[in-house]
Each structure stands twice: as C-alpha cells, then as structure tokens.
Design an enzyme around this catalytic site. Structure first.
Site, PDB file in Angstrom:
ATOM      1  N   HIS A  54      17.411  21.982  -9.599  1.00 17.39           N
ATOM      2  CA  HIS A  54      17.532  20.610  -9.385  1.00 17.39           C
ATOM      3  C   HIS A  54      15.510  20.283 -10.075  1.00 17.39           C
ATOM      4  CE1 HIS A  54      20.943  19.488  -7.729  1.00 17.39           C
ATOM      5  NE2 HIS A  54      21.158  20.823  -7.352  1.00 17.39           N
TER       6      HIS A  54
ATOM      7  N   ARG B 237      30.918  18.213 -12.264  1.00 18.88           N
ATOM      8  CA  ARG B 237      30.659  18.299 -10.127  1.00 18.88           C
ATOM      9  C   ARG B 237      29.213  18.284 -10.242  1.00 18.88           C
ATOM     10  NH1 ARG B 237      27.604  20.641  -6.403  1.00 18.88           N
ATOM     11  NH2 ARG B 237      27.921  22.582  -7.838  1.00 18.88           N
ATOM     12  N   ASP B 238      28.229  18.436  -9.430  1.00 18.56           N
ATOM     13  CA  ASP B 238      27.076  18.221  -9.804  1.00 18.56           C
ATOM     14  C   ASP B 238      26.595  17.008  -9.905  1.00 18.56           C
ATOM     15  OD1 ASP B 238      25.194  18.733  -7.875  1.00 18.56           O
ATOM     16  OD2 ASP B 238      24.679  21.530  -9.010  1.00 18.56           O
TER      17      ASP B 238
ATOM     18  N   HIS C 174      19.396  28.121 -10.180  1.00 21.16           N
ATOM     19  CA  HIS C 174      20.316  26.665 -10.495  1.00 21.16           C
ATOM     20  C   HIS C 174      19.466  25.774  -9.869  1.00 21.16           C
ATOM     21  CE1 HIS C 174      23.887  23.697  -9.349  1.00 21.16           C
ATOM     22  NE2 HIS C 174      22.971  23.254  -8.020  1.00 21.16           N
TER      23      HIS C 174
ATOM     24  N   CYS D 203      22.370  16.064  -5.214  1.00 19.28           N
ATOM     25  CA  CYS D 203      23.006  16.676  -3.968  1.00 19.28           C
ATOM     26  C   CYS D 203      23.379  15.772  -2.957  1.00 19.28           C
ATOM     27  CB  CYS D 203      23.127  18.047  -3.730  1.00 19.28           C
ATOM     28  SG  CYS D 203      24.219  18.511  -1.993  1.00 19.28           S
TER      29      CYS D 203
ATOM     30  N   ASN E 184      20.685  17.907 -12.006  1.00 19.74           N
ATOM     31  CA  ASN E 184      20.046  20.069 -12.383  1.00 19.74           C
ATOM     32  C   ASN E 184      19.055  19.080 -13.486  1.00 19.74           C
ATOM     33  OD1 ASN E 184      22.577  19.580 -11.318  1.00 19.74           O
ATOM     34  ND2 ASN E 184      22.169  21.508 -10.720  1.00 19.74           N
TER      35      ASN E 184
HETATM   36  P1  HMG Z   1      35.258  19.880   8.533  1.00 21.23           P
HETATM   37  O1  HMG Z   1      35.403  18.868   8.786  1.00 21.23           O
HETATM   38  O2  HMG Z   1      34.578  21.263   9.285  1.00 21.23           O
HETATM   39  O3  HMG Z   1      36.608  20.563   8.234  1.00 21.23           O
HETATM   40  O4  HMG Z   1      35.383  19.922   7.002  1.00 21.23           O
HETATM   41  P2  HMG Z   1      38.162  20.572   8.762  1.00 21.23           P
HETATM   42  O5  HMG Z   1      38.872  21.410   8.571  1.00 21.23           O
HETATM   43  O6  HMG Z   1      38.185  19.920  10.096  1.00 21.23           O
HETATM   44  O7  HMG Z   1      38.341  18.931   8.039  1.00 21.23           O
HETATM   45  C1  HMG Z   1      37.902  17.831   7.801  1.00 21.23           C
HETATM   46  C2  HMG Z   1      38.930  16.722   6.722  1.00 21.23           C
HETATM   47  O8  HMG Z   1      38.384  17.177   5.714  1.00 21.23           O
HETATM   48  C3  HMG Z   1      40.235  16.690   6.725  1.00 21.23           C
HETATM   49  O9  HMG Z   1      40.953  15.751   6.505  1.00 21.23           O
HETATM   50  C4  HMG Z   1      40.653  18.024   6.118  1.00 21.23           C
HETATM   51  O10 HMG Z   1      42.280  17.783   5.886  1.00 21.23           O
HETATM   52  C5  HMG Z   1      40.170  18.373   5.167  1.00 21.23           C
HETATM   53  P3  HMG Z   1      40.665  14.778   7.672  1.00 21.23           P
HETATM   54  O11 HMG Z   1      41.776  14.960   9.046  1.00 21.23           O
HETATM   55  O12 HMG Z   1      39.760  13.956   7.787  1.00 21.23           O
HETATM   56  O13 HMG Z   1      41.579  12.735   6.716  1.00 21.23           O
HETATM   57  N1  HMG Z   1      39.788  18.805   4.372  1.00 21.23           N
HETATM   58  C6  HMG Z   1      40.328  19.191   2.820  1.00 21.23           C
HETATM   59  N2  HMG Z   1      40.264  18.059   2.156  1.00 21.23           N
HETATM   60  C7  HMG Z   1      41.165  18.081   0.451  1.00 21.23           C
HETATM   61  N3  HMG Z   1      40.102  19.602   0.288  1.00 21.23           N
HETATM   62  C8  HMG Z   1      39.651  20.483   0.907  1.00 21.23           C
HETATM   63  C9  HMG Z   1      39.552  20.056   2.652  1.00 21.23           C
HETATM   64  N4  HMG Z   1      39.776  21.068   3.428  1.00 21.23           N
HETATM   65  C10 HMG Z   1      39.138  20.486   4.250  1.00 21.23           C
HETATM   66  N5  HMG Z   1      39.161  21.760   0.776  1.00 21.23           N
HETATM   67  C11 HMG Z   1      34.415  20.520   4.293  1.00 21.23           C
HETATM   68  C12 HMG Z   1      34.497  21.366   6.148  1.00 21.23           C
HETATM   69  C13 HMG Z   1      33.749  22.095   3.381  1.00 21.23           C
HETATM   70  C14 HMG Z   1      35.891  20.828   3.943  1.00 21.23           C
HETATM   71  C15 HMG Z   1      33.424  19.623   4.765  1.00 21.23           C
HETATM   72  O14 HMG Z   1      32.614  19.737   5.093  1.00 21.23           O
HETATM   73  C16 HMG Z   1      33.608  18.968   2.423  1.00 21.23           C
HETATM   74  O15 HMG Z   1      34.626  19.295   2.563  1.00 21.23           O
HETATM   75  N6  HMG Z   1      32.129  19.092   2.593  1.00 21.23           N
HETATM   76  C17 HMG Z   1      31.450  18.799   1.114  1.00 21.23           C
HETATM   77  C18 HMG Z   1      30.274  19.863   1.007  1.00 21.23           C
HETATM   78  C19 HMG Z   1      30.374  19.117  -0.602  1.00 21.23           C
HETATM   79  O16 HMG Z   1      31.192  19.040  -1.363  1.00 21.23           O
HETATM   80  N7  HMG Z   1      29.220  19.452  -0.566  1.00 21.23           N
HETATM   81  C20 HMG Z   1      27.989  19.531  -2.098  1.00 21.23           C
HETATM   82  C21 HMG Z   1      28.665  20.927  -2.937  1.00 21.23           C
HETATM   83  S1  HMG Z   1      27.612  21.484  -2.721  1.00 21.23           S
HETATM   84  C22 HMG Z   1      25.489  21.145  -3.477  1.00 21.23           C
HETATM   85  O17 HMG Z   1      25.889  20.484  -4.560  1.00 21.23           O
HETATM   86  C23 HMG Z   1      25.303  22.144  -3.853  1.00 21.23           C
HETATM   87  C24 HMG Z   1      25.185  23.873  -5.179  1.00 21.23           C
HETATM   88  O18 HMG Z   1      25.003  22.659  -6.205  1.00 21.23           O
HETATM   89  C25 HMG Z   1      23.361  24.332  -5.097  1.00 21.23           C
HETATM   90  C26 HMG Z   1      22.299  23.965  -4.872  1.00 21.23           C
HETATM   91  O19 HMG Z   1      22.220  22.706  -5.197  1.00 21.23           O
HETATM   92  O20 HMG Z   1      22.239  24.071  -3.886  1.00 21.23           O
HETATM   93  C27 HMG Z   1      26.315  23.940  -4.934  1.00 21.23           C
HETATM   94 MG    MG Z   2      22.885  21.424  -6.994  1.00 21.86          MG
END
Ligand code: HMG
Ligand code: MG
Length: 303
Positions: free
Chosen positions: A211, A17-18, A209, A242, A251
């Site tokens: 990086h 995933r990450d 966690h 990220c 990571n």
């Molecule tokens: P949004 O634009 O605020 O929400 O996104 P929305 O409800 O208006 O939806 C926008 C679009 O996303 C729509 O589609 C929805 O249907 C779709 P469109 O009309 O544009 O075609 N949608 C979805 N599609 C699939 N699955 C879903 C879903 N929900 C809405 N569940 C949202 C809000 C959270 C969805 C968006 O901002 C997003 O997907 N962000 C991605 C965030 C992400 O994955 N970041 C990386 C992971 S976090 C990380 O890496 C940190 C971590 O490792 C810890 C660290 O290192 O700190 C964990």
């Molecule tokens: Mg991360």
C-alpha cells in the site's frame, strides 16, 4: 552497476477487490464486471475479482458471486477471490473462481480486527479451506497482512511474518503475498525482510503487496524485484486500502508498476494505454481522482 532482476514479472491485479472494498461508493455488479473485463482486455493475467466475506463487514464486496458468474471470461486469465472460511470457498467455487486466497496476519491485533479470530484460529480455518480447494483442484494463494507494521500494535517482528507465511505454505498455498497493509515500509526494511525470508523460502513462493500511504510503494516494488521476487500485487489507478487499517491508502498503482517494468525492460504482458483508459474510466464511475502518477502524466501529455 547491473541490477539483478527477473526477466518476466507477474502482476496480480487486486483493484476489483482491494480497491473497491475500500471505496465509500459500492458499485453495482455490471460496473464491477465491466471493470474486470476491461482489465483482462488490457493484458492482465491474474485478476482478483471479488471477496466471499460477510456483506455486513464489507458491503462493497456483496454479490461477488454474481460478478464472477456474469463475467465474459477471457481465455488464459485467472479470476480469483478471497475466501476466509468454508462458506466463502463453497460460494467462490459455485461462482467459478479459478483460484482462491486465504488471508492471515502477522499481528494478533490485526487478525482480531480483520477476521475476528487469532492467527492460530485463522490457520485452522484455512486448513479446511485449503483441503477442500485442493480436493477440487483449485490453487490457493495466501496473504499475510502487516508484514512491516500494524495499525493497532505497531511493530511486527520478521519471525512473526515468516512463522505465519510458513504455516500458509505448509497448508498448500502455492504463493504467499506479503502485505504492507498500512504502507509504512521503506526500501531498506523491504530488503531486510526479504533477505531474511529468502534464506528460508524460495522466491517463487513469495509475492509482495504494497500500500502506498507514505509514497514508498514503487520504491519497495523495485527493491522486491532486486531481491528476486517476481509476483507483484497492484491496483489500477491506485484504488484501495483496507477497511480495518485506518488511514491506509490504496495499493501501488498498476499503471506505475507497468511503467517501471517497461523502463527496466521486463516482460509483463500489459498494454499501458488500455490500462490507463480503464483507470480513468473507473475513477469516473467512483467520482474520485486517479492516484496513478503515470496515468495522470500520460493524460496531461495528451492535452
Ligand atoms: P465472524 O463474525 O467471526 O464469523 O466473521 P461468523 O461465522 O460468526 O459469521 C458472522 C456473520 O458473517 C454471519 O452472518 C455469517 O453468516 C456471515 P450474520 O448472522 O451476522 O448475518 N458469514 C459470511 N457471509 C458471507 N460469506 C462468508 C461468511 N462467513 C460468515 N464467507 C468473517 C468472520 C471472516 C466472515 C468476518 O470477519 C469477515 O467477513 N471479515 C471481513 C474481512 C475482510 O474482508 N477484510 C478485508 C480483506 S483483507 C485485506 O484487505 C488485506 C489484504 O489486502 C492484504 C494487505 O493489504 O495486508 C489481503
Ligand atoms: Mg491490501
């Protein structure tokens, strides 16, 4: 001097995933499935297999449902996934995820960039996710990003970190993983952060966690272990980053964590040689170098 360390450490493998979410090449479902199966074969007991987020935001994680359904599951292994909202949770449950994770931030700016809402709004979204998951008997893990710094707002206070951590625990998360998203932390800051947190929160409820942007991740892992944390996130071959943290590297490499734990005589259940072979294989698929120092040293020693 004797070190105060746990006897057993849980490694949470986040490479599928990450790691993959930040690679420019999006891998097909079959390769992602093969990666997860190989990681499970090497003894990893918790594997973050995918992410149910918008494929427009993170195309590399599209088809995570197919990845989870096509897996040959190994008994005893937990296959987990990120779920930012109700839709993500429903899709993850339909695909048979064993556990899900919600992800918040300690920085408002990062929250907006990453999930397009404020910290308070994200907690409200996660309330619904946690309630539905709990009704279905599914464990929920929490993440807090930017615990040692934010790419947009810089400094992040410890009180901001533990405020959101507490809120996630109150929602029912069984553990919260503290993320140094941009890898700026040093051992001294980790010690300060954790000694503050562990006065309020039992060590069993916290994970780390790290990086590795500044090459500090392994030192930070050791410090976290000494502080009493026993759940460590890592990524095979140091894959990762990220997408909303520019310049952040992957990571800490799982191979490097395993080598560290072996040296300390701590139990973890992972076969380093099998893991190394998997790391080299996935790097070949991605056309990139293995970022695990241990994997590279072991490979050099075999020639
Ligand atoms: P949004 O634009 O605020 O929400 O996104 P929305 O409800 O208006 O939806 C926008 C679009 O996303 C729509 O589609 C929805 O249907 C779709 P469109 O009309 O544009 O075609 N949608 C979805 N599609 C699939 N699955 C879903 C879903 N929900 C809405 N569940 C949202 C809000 C959270 C969805 C968006 O901002 C997003 O997907 N962000 C991605 C965030 C992400 O994955 N970041 C990386 C992971 S976090 C990380 O890496 C940190 C971590 O490792 C810890 C660290 O290192 O700190 C964990
Ligand atoms: Mg991360």
């Amino acid at each position: 001097m004797s070190l105060s360390l746990p006897e057993t450490v849980r490694i949470v493998e986040v490479g599928p995933r990450d790691g993959l979410q930040n690679e420019t090449a999006a891998l097909d479902v079959a390769t992602r499935v093969a990666l997860i199966e190989r990681l499970a074969d090497s003894g990893l007991g918790t594997i973050e297999a995918g992410s149910f987020v918008s494929p427009r935001w993170i195309p590399q994680m599209a088809d995570s449902g197919q990845v989870l359904t096509k897996l040959q599951r190994r008994p005893g292994v937990r296959y987990t996934a990120l779920t930012p909202n109700r839709r993500g949770l429903e899709d993850a449950m339909a695909a048979g995820a064993d556990e899900v994770a919600v992800f918040a931030a300690a920085s408002e700016a990062f929250s907006q960039h990453n999930i397009n809402c404020s910290i308070a709004e994200s907690v409200e979204r996660f309330r619904e996710v946690c309630e539905l998951a709990s009704a279905a008997g599914l464990p929920v893990r929490g993440y807090v990003s930017c615990v040692l710094g934010c790419p947009y707002q810089g400094t992040v206070s410890e009180s901001a970190v533990y405020d959101v951590t507490r809120r996630l625990l109150d929602l029912g998360c069984y553990e919260v993983s503290l993320g140094d998203t941009i890898g700026v932390g040093t051992a001294g800051r980790v010690e300060s952060l954790l000694s503050d947190g562990l006065q309020q929160i039992p060590s069993e409820w916290l994970a780390v966690h790290f990086h590795d942007t500044y090459g500090q991740a392994l030192a930070n892992v050791l410090m976290a272990l000494q502080c009493g944390v026993r759940s460590i996130d890592s990524s095979v071959a140091g894959l990762g980053g990220c997408p909303y943290a520019p310049g952040a590297s992957g990571n800490v490499a799982t191979e490097d964590v395993v080598y560290l734990l072996d040296g300390l005589g701590l139990r973890h259940g992972v076969d380093l040689e099998q893991l190394r072979a998997t790391g080299d294989w996935i790097c070949g698929q991605l056309g990139r170098k293995n970022r695990s120092r241990v994997a590279n040293a072991l490979a050099a020693a075999q020639h």
